[in-house]
Each structure stands twice: as C-alpha cells, then as structure tokens.
Design a protein around this motif. Sequence first.
Motif, PDB file in Angstrom:
ATOM      1  N   ARG A  81       0.720  -1.154   0.102  1.00  0.00           N
ATOM      2  CA  ARG A  81      -0.016  -0.128  -0.106  1.00  0.00           C
ATOM      3  C   ARG A  81       0.703   1.196  -0.057  1.00  0.00           C
ATOM      4  O   ARG A  81       1.614   1.635   0.800  1.00  0.00           O
ATOM      5  CB  ARG A  81      -0.805  -0.063   1.185  1.00  0.00           C
ATOM      6  N   THR A  82       0.802   2.072  -0.845  1.00  0.00           N
ATOM      7  CA  THR A  82       1.402   3.308  -1.069  1.00  0.00           C
ATOM      8  C   THR A  82       0.943   4.053   0.175  1.00  0.00           C
ATOM      9  O   THR A  82       1.699   4.944   0.571  1.00  0.00           O
ATOM     10  CB  THR A  82       1.359   3.854  -2.401  1.00  0.00           C
ATOM     11  N   ARG A  83      -0.444   4.319   0.197  1.00  0.00           N
ATOM     12  CA  ARG A  83      -0.907   5.212   1.103  1.00  0.00           C
ATOM     13  C   ARG A  83      -1.451   4.314   2.244  1.00  0.00           C
ATOM     14  O   ARG A  83      -1.706   3.232   2.034  1.00  0.00           O
ATOM     15  CB  ARG A  83      -2.383   5.882   0.534  1.00  0.00           C
ATOM     16  N   ARG A  84      -1.233   5.006   3.537  1.00  0.00           N
ATOM     17  CA  ARG A  84      -1.732   4.475   4.713  1.00  0.00           C
ATOM     18  C   ARG A  84      -3.221   3.987   4.638  1.00  0.00           C
ATOM     19  O   ARG A  84      -4.073   4.645   4.461  1.00  0.00           O
ATOM     20  CB  ARG A  84      -1.218   5.268   5.893  1.00  0.00           C
ATOM     21  N   PHE A  85      -3.412   2.712   5.156  1.00  0.00           N
ATOM     22  CA  PHE A  85      -4.752   2.338   5.276  1.00  0.00           C
ATOM     23  C   PHE A  85      -4.863   1.599   6.953  1.00  0.00           C
ATOM     24  O   PHE A  85      -3.976   0.823   7.338  1.00  0.00           O
ATOM     25  CB  PHE A  85      -4.974   1.067   4.390  1.00  0.00           C
ATOM     26  N   VAL A  86      -6.066   1.809   7.399  1.00  0.00           N
ATOM     27  CA  VAL A  86      -6.256   1.269   8.652  1.00  0.00           C
ATOM     28  C   VAL A  86      -7.451   0.368   8.632  1.00  0.00           C
ATOM     29  O   VAL A  86      -8.723   0.480   8.080  1.00  0.00           O
ATOM     30  CB  VAL A  86      -6.425   2.680   9.896  1.00  0.00           C
ATOM     31  N   THR A  87      -7.419  -0.807   9.255  1.00  0.00           N
ATOM     32  CA  THR A  87      -8.285  -1.989   9.015  1.00  0.00           C
ATOM     33  C   THR A  87      -9.460  -1.420  10.161  1.00  0.00           C
ATOM     34  O   THR A  87      -9.263  -0.500  10.939  1.00  0.00           O
ATOM     35  CB  THR A  87      -7.925  -3.314   9.582  1.00  0.00           C
ATOM     36  N   ALA A  88     -10.669  -2.307  10.002  1.00  0.00           N
ATOM     37  CA  ALA A  88     -11.662  -2.135  10.915  1.00  0.00           C
ATOM     38  C   ALA A  88     -11.422  -2.344  12.436  1.00  0.00           C
ATOM     39  O   ALA A  88     -11.913  -1.824  13.576  1.00  0.00           O
ATOM     40  CB  ALA A  88     -12.739  -2.871  10.659  1.00  0.00           C
ATOM     41  N   ASP A  89     -10.040  -3.044  12.484  1.00  0.00           N
ATOM     42  CA  ASP A  89      -9.648  -3.399  14.054  1.00  0.00           C
ATOM     43  C   ASP A  89      -8.902  -2.208  14.331  1.00  0.00           C
ATOM     44  O   ASP A  89      -8.349  -2.325  15.609  1.00  0.00           O
ATOM     45  CB  ASP A  89      -8.817  -4.711  14.029  1.00  0.00           C
ATOM     46  N   GLY A  90      -8.526  -1.174  13.602  1.00  0.00           N
ATOM     47  CA  GLY A  90      -7.677  -0.241  13.734  1.00  0.00           C
ATOM     48  C   GLY A  90      -5.989  -0.424  13.963  1.00  0.00           C
ATOM     49  O   GLY A  90      -5.361   0.304  14.434  1.00  0.00           O
ATOM     50  N   VAL A  91      -5.928  -1.265  13.020  1.00  0.00           N
ATOM     51  CA  VAL A  91      -4.396  -1.766  12.631  1.00  0.00           C
ATOM     52  C   VAL A  91      -4.083  -1.510  11.464  1.00  0.00           C
ATOM     53  O   VAL A  91      -4.738  -1.361  10.321  1.00  0.00           O
ATOM     54  CB  VAL A  91      -4.372  -3.402  12.886  1.00  0.00           C
ATOM     55  N   GLU A  92      -2.892  -0.679  11.076  1.00  0.00           N
ATOM     56  CA  GLU A  92      -2.093  -0.589  10.086  1.00  0.00           C
ATOM     57  C   GLU A  92      -2.067  -1.447   9.030  1.00  0.00           C
ATOM     58  O   GLU A  92      -1.834  -2.526   9.445  1.00  0.00           O
ATOM     59  CB  GLU A  92      -0.969   0.084  10.002  1.00  0.00           C
ATOM     60  N   GLY A  93      -2.687  -1.526   7.896  1.00  0.00           N
ATOM     61  CA  GLY A  93      -2.826  -2.488   6.938  1.00  0.00           C
ATOM     62  C   GLY A  93      -2.015  -3.480   6.529  1.00  0.00           C
ATOM     63  O   GLY A  93      -2.029  -4.661   6.582  1.00  0.00           O
ATOM     64  N   THR A  94      -0.701  -2.930   6.194  1.00  0.00           N
ATOM     65  CA  THR A  94       0.651  -3.936   6.118  1.00  0.00           C
ATOM     66  C   THR A  94       0.842  -4.590   7.250  1.00  0.00           C
ATOM     67  O   THR A  94       1.031  -5.939   7.150  1.00  0.00           O
ATOM     68  CB  THR A  94       1.654  -2.974   5.685  1.00  0.00           C
ATOM     69  N   PHE A  95       0.787  -4.172   8.448  1.00  0.00           N
ATOM     70  CA  PHE A  95       1.270  -4.551   9.523  1.00  0.00           C
ATOM     71  C   PHE A  95       0.090  -5.783   9.875  1.00  0.00           C
ATOM     72  O   PHE A  95       0.702  -6.700  10.366  1.00  0.00           O
ATOM     73  CB  PHE A  95       1.250  -3.563  10.815  1.00  0.00           C
ATOM     74  N   ALA A  96      -1.102  -5.435   9.628  1.00  0.00           N
ATOM     75  CA  ALA A  96      -2.332  -6.238   9.864  1.00  0.00           C
ATOM     76  C   ALA A  96      -1.997  -7.615   8.983  1.00  0.00           C
ATOM     77  O   ALA A  96      -2.095  -8.762   9.597  1.00  0.00           O
ATOM     78  CB  ALA A  96      -3.628  -5.704   9.525  1.00  0.00           C
ATOM     79  N   LEU A  97      -1.707  -7.463   7.802  1.00  0.00           N
ATOM     80  CA  LEU A  97      -1.887  -8.636   6.895  1.00  0.00           C
ATOM     81  C   LEU A  97      -0.400  -9.292   6.698  1.00  0.00           C
ATOM     82  O   LEU A  97      -0.211 -10.493   6.683  1.00  0.00           O
ATOM     83  CB  LEU A  97      -2.284  -8.116   5.405  1.00  0.00           C
ATOM     84  N   ASP A  98       0.670  -8.418   6.683  1.00  0.00           N
ATOM     85  CA  ASP A  98       1.742  -9.017   6.316  1.00  0.00           C
ATOM     86  C   ASP A  98       2.460  -9.561   7.641  1.00  0.00           C
ATOM     87  O   ASP A  98       3.383 -10.319   7.572  1.00  0.00           O
ATOM     88  CB  ASP A  98       2.659  -8.124   5.486  1.00  0.00           C
ATOM     89  N   TYR A  99       2.007  -9.346   8.581  1.00  0.00           N
ATOM     90  CA  TYR A  99       2.536  -9.768  10.020  1.00  0.00           C
ATOM     91  C   TYR A  99       1.809 -10.124  10.766  1.00  0.00           C
ATOM     92  O   TYR A  99       1.762 -11.279  11.412  1.00  0.00           O
ATOM     93  CB  TYR A  99       3.387  -8.666  10.808  1.00  0.00           C
TER      94      TYR A  99
END
Length: 261
Positions: free
Chosen positions: A81-99
């Motif tokens: 993701r070039t732009r920051r995305f936050v999931t419905a859980d309040g977690v940054e998207g790359t951190f959420a999926l990739d880790y």
Amino acid sequence: MTKTLVITGGTDGMGKALARAYLDRGDTVVVVGRDAAKALPGAVFIGADLSLIGENRRVIEAVNERFPEVDALVLGARFFRTRRFVTADGVEGTFALDYLSRFLLSFGLAGVRLIVNVSGPGQPTGLVHWDDLMLERGYDGMTAQFQAGKANDLLGVAFAARRGDRTGYVLIHPGGVATSVAGEYDETTAAHVEALKRHGMPVEEGIRPIMARIDDPPAAPLTAFMRERPIDVAGPAFDRRAAERLHALTLEVIGSKGWPI
C-alpha cells in the motif's frame, strides 16, 4: 505418503504455483484467500480477509476442525500500500496482513508440523518502529514493508522459543520472482514492480527452495534462507529480547484473551 498443506496467498503468484505443484502430487491443499474464483480446482478454499483479526480466528477454527494435522503452513499473503490504510480493527494494513495474520495463524493452528514464512529474513535491526508500530507519523509503503519483514524475523524467534519442540519454523526469501505482487502503487513503485515482472525468475523457479524445505524439513526449531543459502539465526537480526518485546506488543494489539498464544 500424501501431505496436507495450508497456503495463504494461494490464489495468485507463487502461492498458486505451490498449490498447483502439490495438487498435482495428489496432496490435500487448503487455500486461504479472498476470491474463490481464483482458487485452483481440487483445492479446499477458505474465503477470508486476513487483514482482520476476527477473520483469522474463523480460519483457525475451520482448519483446526477439519484438518487437525497439517504438514505445512505456508504464509505468503501480502499486499503493498502506497497510502496508509487502517483496518476495521484499528491496525495499519501492512502490519495487519503481512505480519499480524502470520502471527495469529502460526500460533493458532494446532496441528502444524512445519511453518514456512515467505518473507525477507535477516534484515538489519532498527526497522521496527517501537514507538509507532502503526506508522501514524510519516507513513511510507516501503517503510511498512520493511517493518513487517523485520517483525516476521522476530516472530520466528518468538515462535521457536514457545513451540519449537513440536513445530519447525522456516523463514525464507525466494529471490526476485516475476509474480503478481498485489498492491496499490504510486507511479514510481509501479515501475519497479513492472521491472520485476519483466526480469524476475519464473514462479516455477521461485517456489523450488520453498518446496525443498517442505519436502525435507530442517531439524532445527528455527531456520532462515535466502533461497537455498542458510542465514545465521544466531546473529543480531534475530535478537531474542527484541522478539519478546514485539511478542508482548502484539498481544496488546490483538487482545490475547481466548487466543492459544
């Protein structure tokens, strides 16, 4: 003897190539992804958005119930993701999926003999933003990717310390592979991705070192590879104190109640 494999990111790129290779051998392959239409015929498909904590819990429950013994869990789902995305859980998207998803599945699936985390092991220290894990200040897509990659190194260390007596953990970088590299890119990053697609090795070549680890699992609780080349997991890139610190912070992010971690 046939195997049972669970593959995240198994509907595209290397994950799909791995699924095809083991299906052709007559093995049972469980694919976790978002689009059932992209799953190979013969694979068991579990639809899920792995960036969400609850969806990981649902996958864990489904796999544990139907497949109490799994020969290999291959963790390959990722999205740039070039732009920051936050999931419905309040977690940054790359951190959420990739880790975070890899953390949850690693600890949550009960009967796994081997975990193969397809990441970029051996990265230098200093890539985890301890005071800003969600990258609220100065987000950059590559920064998020590097942090997730470093976090997966530390996940391997923490997992081996807790489950290494029953489940082997392999961290592996497959090299530059001409694959789909799913993501949302700015113009500059998109150009790099297209160059990788043109010049990277075919996916059939890229999956060979992964298959080698699955077919002949290492004896050690934790191992890391750059393709076939071993990486020293006793070095500073795999610091035990940093691993324990991240483990504790991760439990705070997910709320550990009810998780077998």
